[in-house]
Enzyme design. Structure first.
Site, PDB file in Angstrom:
ATOM      1  N   GLY A 149       0.771  -1.121   0.135  1.00 47.13           N
ATOM      2  CA  GLY A 149       0.167   0.045   0.113  1.00 47.13           C
ATOM      3  C   GLY A 149       0.873   1.155   0.031  1.00 47.13           C
ATOM      4  O   GLY A 149       1.566   1.468   0.834  1.00 47.13           O
ATOM      5  N   ASN A 206      -1.120   7.365   1.860  1.00 46.96           N
ATOM      6  CA  ASN A 206      -0.928   8.226   2.571  1.00 46.96           C
ATOM      7  C   ASN A 206       0.035   7.386   3.744  1.00 46.96           C
ATOM      8  O   ASN A 206       1.364   8.133   4.118  1.00 46.96           O
ATOM      9  CB  ASN A 206      -1.853   8.872   3.391  1.00 46.96           C
ATOM     10  CG  ASN A 206      -2.471  10.003   2.214  1.00 46.96           C
ATOM     11  OD1 ASN A 206      -1.794  10.294   1.405  1.00 46.96           O
ATOM     12  ND2 ASN A 206      -3.792  10.163   2.480  1.00 46.96           N
ATOM     13  N   ARG A 241     -14.242   2.341  11.801  1.00 47.20           N
ATOM     14  CA  ARG A 241     -13.026   1.596  11.396  1.00 47.20           C
ATOM     15  C   ARG A 241     -14.019   0.185  10.837  1.00 47.20           C
ATOM     16  O   ARG A 241     -13.515  -0.473   9.893  1.00 47.20           O
ATOM     17  CB  ARG A 241     -12.255   1.213  12.387  1.00 47.20           C
ATOM     18  CG  ARG A 241     -11.286   2.261  12.631  1.00 47.20           C
ATOM     19  CD  ARG A 241     -10.097   2.075  13.667  1.00 47.20           C
ATOM     20  NE  ARG A 241      -9.556   3.174  13.855  1.00 47.20           N
ATOM     21  CZ  ARG A 241      -9.598   4.235  14.917  1.00 47.20           C
ATOM     22  NH1 ARG A 241     -10.580   3.774  15.740  1.00 47.20           N
ATOM     23  NH2 ARG A 241      -8.755   5.083  14.909  1.00 47.20           N
ATOM     24  N   ASN A 266     -11.783  -4.280   3.306  1.00 42.83           N
ATOM     25  CA  ASN A 266     -10.385  -4.318   3.772  1.00 42.83           C
ATOM     26  C   ASN A 266     -10.080  -5.907   3.605  1.00 42.83           C
ATOM     27  O   ASN A 266      -9.021  -6.241   3.667  1.00 42.83           O
ATOM     28  CB  ASN A 266     -10.059  -3.699   4.779  1.00 42.83           C
ATOM     29  CG  ASN A 266      -9.611  -2.136   4.497  1.00 42.83           C
ATOM     30  OD1 ASN A 266      -9.766  -1.728   3.345  1.00 42.83           O
ATOM     31  ND2 ASN A 266      -9.420  -1.348   5.244  1.00 42.83           N
ATOM     32  N   ARG A 322      -1.101   9.532  20.836  1.00 42.67           N
ATOM     33  CA  ARG A 322      -2.224  10.628  20.930  1.00 42.67           C
ATOM     34  C   ARG A 322      -2.408  11.202  22.318  1.00 42.67           C
ATOM     35  O   ARG A 322      -2.519  12.287  22.714  1.00 42.67           O
ATOM     36  CB  ARG A 322      -3.324  10.141  20.080  1.00 42.67           C
ATOM     37  CG  ARG A 322      -3.363  10.041  18.597  1.00 42.67           C
ATOM     38  CD  ARG A 322      -4.723   9.368  17.934  1.00 42.67           C
ATOM     39  NE  ARG A 322      -4.430   9.531  16.549  1.00 42.67           N
ATOM     40  CZ  ARG A 322      -4.851   8.858  15.765  1.00 42.67           C
ATOM     41  NH1 ARG A 322      -5.614   7.754  16.078  1.00 42.67           N
ATOM     42  NH2 ARG A 322      -4.812   9.004  14.368  1.00 42.67           N
ATOM     43  N   HIS A 377      -8.418  -1.170  18.804  1.00 36.35           N
ATOM     44  CA  HIS A 377      -8.154   0.090  18.253  1.00 36.35           C
ATOM     45  C   HIS A 377      -9.398   0.748  18.087  1.00 36.35           C
ATOM     46  O   HIS A 377      -9.990   0.580  16.821  1.00 36.35           O
ATOM     47  CB  HIS A 377      -7.137  -0.122  16.963  1.00 36.35           C
ATOM     48  CG  HIS A 377      -6.760   1.056  16.299  1.00 36.35           C
ATOM     49  ND1 HIS A 377      -6.326   2.246  17.226  1.00 36.35           N
ATOM     50  CD2 HIS A 377      -6.570   1.717  15.051  1.00 36.35           C
ATOM     51  CE1 HIS A 377      -6.129   3.196  16.292  1.00 36.35           C
ATOM     52  NE2 HIS A 377      -6.290   2.961  15.090  1.00 36.35           N
TER      53      HIS A 377
HETATM   54  N1  APR Z   1      -2.774  -4.490  -2.878  1.00 34.20           N
HETATM   55  C1  APR Z   1      -1.744  -3.385  -2.553  1.00 34.20           C
HETATM   56  N2  APR Z   1      -2.201  -2.093  -2.317  1.00 34.20           N
HETATM   57  C2  APR Z   1      -3.545  -1.910  -2.431  1.00 34.20           C
HETATM   58  C3  APR Z   1      -4.380  -2.882  -2.464  1.00 34.20           C
HETATM   59  C4  APR Z   1      -4.029  -4.292  -2.801  1.00 34.20           C
HETATM   60  N3  APR Z   1      -4.973  -5.308  -2.963  1.00 34.20           N
HETATM   61  N4  APR Z   1      -5.964  -2.551  -2.462  1.00 34.20           N
HETATM   62  C5  APR Z   1      -5.657  -1.160  -2.156  1.00 34.20           C
HETATM   63  N5  APR Z   1      -4.305  -0.682  -2.043  1.00 34.20           N
HETATM   64  C6  APR Z   1      -3.730   0.536  -1.941  1.00 34.20           C
HETATM   65  C7  APR Z   1      -4.475   1.484  -2.577  1.00 34.20           C
HETATM   66  O1  APR Z   1      -4.023   1.293  -4.212  1.00 34.20           O
HETATM   67  C8  APR Z   1      -3.836   2.899  -1.993  1.00 34.20           C
HETATM   68  O2  APR Z   1      -2.655   3.401  -2.729  1.00 34.20           O
HETATM   69  O3  APR Z   1      -3.725   0.894  -0.400  1.00 34.20           O
HETATM   70  C9  APR Z   1      -3.400   2.142  -0.344  1.00 34.20           C
HETATM   71  C10 APR Z   1      -4.317   2.920   0.492  1.00 34.20           C
HETATM   72  O4  APR Z   1      -3.740   4.291   0.690  1.00 34.20           O
HETATM   73  P1  APR Z   1      -4.905   5.306   1.331  1.00 34.20           P
HETATM   74  O5  APR Z   1      -6.173   5.422   0.515  1.00 34.20           O
HETATM   75  O6  APR Z   1      -4.044   6.443   1.307  1.00 34.20           O
HETATM   76  O7  APR Z   1      -5.195   4.899   2.743  1.00 34.20           O
HETATM   77  P2  APR Z   1      -4.262   5.298   3.929  1.00 34.20           P
HETATM   78  O8  APR Z   1      -4.702   6.457   4.561  1.00 34.20           O
HETATM   79  O9  APR Z   1      -2.667   5.046   3.506  1.00 34.20           O
HETATM   80  O10 APR Z   1      -4.728   3.992   5.029  1.00 34.20           O
HETATM   81  C11 APR Z   1      -4.537   2.803   4.718  1.00 34.20           C
HETATM   82  O11 APR Z   1      -4.347   2.124   6.857  1.00 34.20           O
HETATM   83  O12 APR Z   1      -4.599   3.432   8.737  1.00 34.20           O
HETATM   84  C12 APR Z   1      -5.218   2.511   7.912  1.00 34.20           C
HETATM   85  O13 APR Z   1      -7.509   2.835   8.162  1.00 34.20           O
HETATM   86  C13 APR Z   1      -6.441   3.063   7.453  1.00 34.20           C
HETATM   87  O14 APR Z   1      -7.163   0.982   6.310  1.00 34.20           O
HETATM   88  C14 APR Z   1      -6.642   2.092   6.091  1.00 34.20           C
HETATM   89  C15 APR Z   1      -5.122   1.897   5.734  1.00 34.20           C
END
Ligand code: APR
Length: 308
Positions: free
Chosen positions: A9, A12, A89, A96, A152, A176
């Site tokens: 991933g 962010n 969540r 997820n 936090r 969490h």
């Molecule tokens: N394989 C790899 N990456 C993936 C997949 C997958 N099957 N499905 C989604 N992604 C990627 C998305 O393309 C995206 O770039 O996961 C990334 C998630 O990034 P954001 O949308 O920016 O989310 P973020 O804020 O990073 O949070 C990610 O962490 O804290 C937790 O609740 C939050 O579940 C969330 C996760």
């Protein structure tokens, strides 16, 4: 320093964590993998281009293929969707879970000896999905939540008392989410119990703000959830493992009877070292804290039951 750390991933949380891992040179190679074409490659290259300025030699790369992640010592999973205003969540659960299942199969196939740190929410249940799919021992599957929740809480206490964050020690246990359990007895300011410095009502208000800490950020950002503090928490956990520091940090761990609980991931004090989870510490709880921890465990089990 280990050879390779993968961050799944490149959103962010993932990309911010990757940069933090590289800055601390925790691995020779930091690999970001994501399904979106170009994004992990672009962010990886951008981060690598910061290396001459920052002075780190960790090679950061991005990819859409697990081939480049093969043989990772550690894998951080941040893949999935993040919360939007009004979402809990738990609302992320089955989307997820599907993503984490697929990611976990890939980890098992390409990095069978890795230690996994789960970050995708709902965290405690996603760690369970990962453990079930990979079959990894509990030493090698951990969830990141307690370090963030504790940070936090500490940051709010520091603001309230106008003292250094470095002098606030605290422990937040449980799931969490809304049922997290900050341990009043373990909250001190340079060893002085917080109760000597702040009145009960003020402490309760800070605990309440901590419980809603994630939602507070979601409400402000509107388009996603927190990532600077979550990424910093990931880096701290990884550092404890890679440098074999034996740090005691609150992490989500698979319980096998500790605190009278088993068959779920829940936030408890853990010793982190090169083998991953090296010990779950059982600290004394007040009867109120015990009731709250049981309630938190119940909430996690109820979410587990909703898995499709
Ligand atoms: N394989 C790899 N990456 C993936 C997949 C997958 N099957 N499905 C989604 N992604 C990627 C998305 O393309 C995206 O770039 O996961 C990334 C998630 O990034 P954001 O949308 O920016 O989310 P973020 O804020 O990073 O949070 C990610 O962490 O804290 C937790 O609740 C939050 O579940 C969330 C996760």
């Amino acid at each position: 320093m280990v050879d390779k750390i993968t961050v799944v991933g490149a959103g962010n949380v993932g990309a911010t964590a990757a940069q933090g891992l590289a800055l601390k040179e925790l691995a020779r190679r930091v690999v970001m993998v994501d399904i979106i074409e170009g994004v992990p490659q672009g962010k990886g290259l951008d981060q690598w281009e910061s290396a001459p300025i920052e002075g780190f030699d960790a090679r950061v790369v991005g990819t859409n293929s697990y081939d480049e992640t093969a043989g990772s010592d550690l894998v951080v999973v941040t893949a999935g969707i993040a919360r939007k205003p009004g979402m809990s969540r738990e609302d992320l659960l089955n989307t997820n879970a599907g993503i984490v299942r697929e990611v976990s199969e890939n980890i098992k196939r390409t990095s069978p000896d890795a230690i996994v740190i789960m970050v995708s929410n709902p965290l405690d249940v996603m760690a369970y999905v990962c453990k079930r799919v990979t079959g990894f021992s509990r030493e090698r599957v951990l969830g990141m939540a307690g370090v963030l929740d504790t940070a936090r809480y500490r940051s709010f206490i520091a603001l309230e008392l106008d003292v250094s964050v470095e002098d606030i020690q605290a422990l937040v246990l449980g799931g969490h989410g809304d049922t997290m359990v900050p341990l009043a007895s373990c909250t001190t300011v340079s060893g002085v119990p917080l109760s000597q410095l702040l009145e009960r009502q003020k402490i309760e208000a800070l605990i309440e703000r901590t419980r809603n800490g994630g939602a507070e950020i979601v409400g402000l950002l509107k388009t996603g959830s927190a990532y600077y503090a979550p990424a910093a928490a990931i880096v701290q956990m990884v550092e404890a493992i890679v440098r074999d520091k034996k740090r005691i940090l609150p992490c989500s761990a698979w319980l096998q009877g500790e605190y009278g609980l088993e068959g779920l991931f829940l936030g408890v004090p853990c010793k982190l070292g090169r083998r991953g989870l090296e010990q779950v510490l059982e600290v004394e709880l007040t009867s109120k804290e015990r009731v709250e921890l049981n309630r938190s465990a119940q909430a996690v089990k109820e979410t587990m039951a909703l898995l499709k």
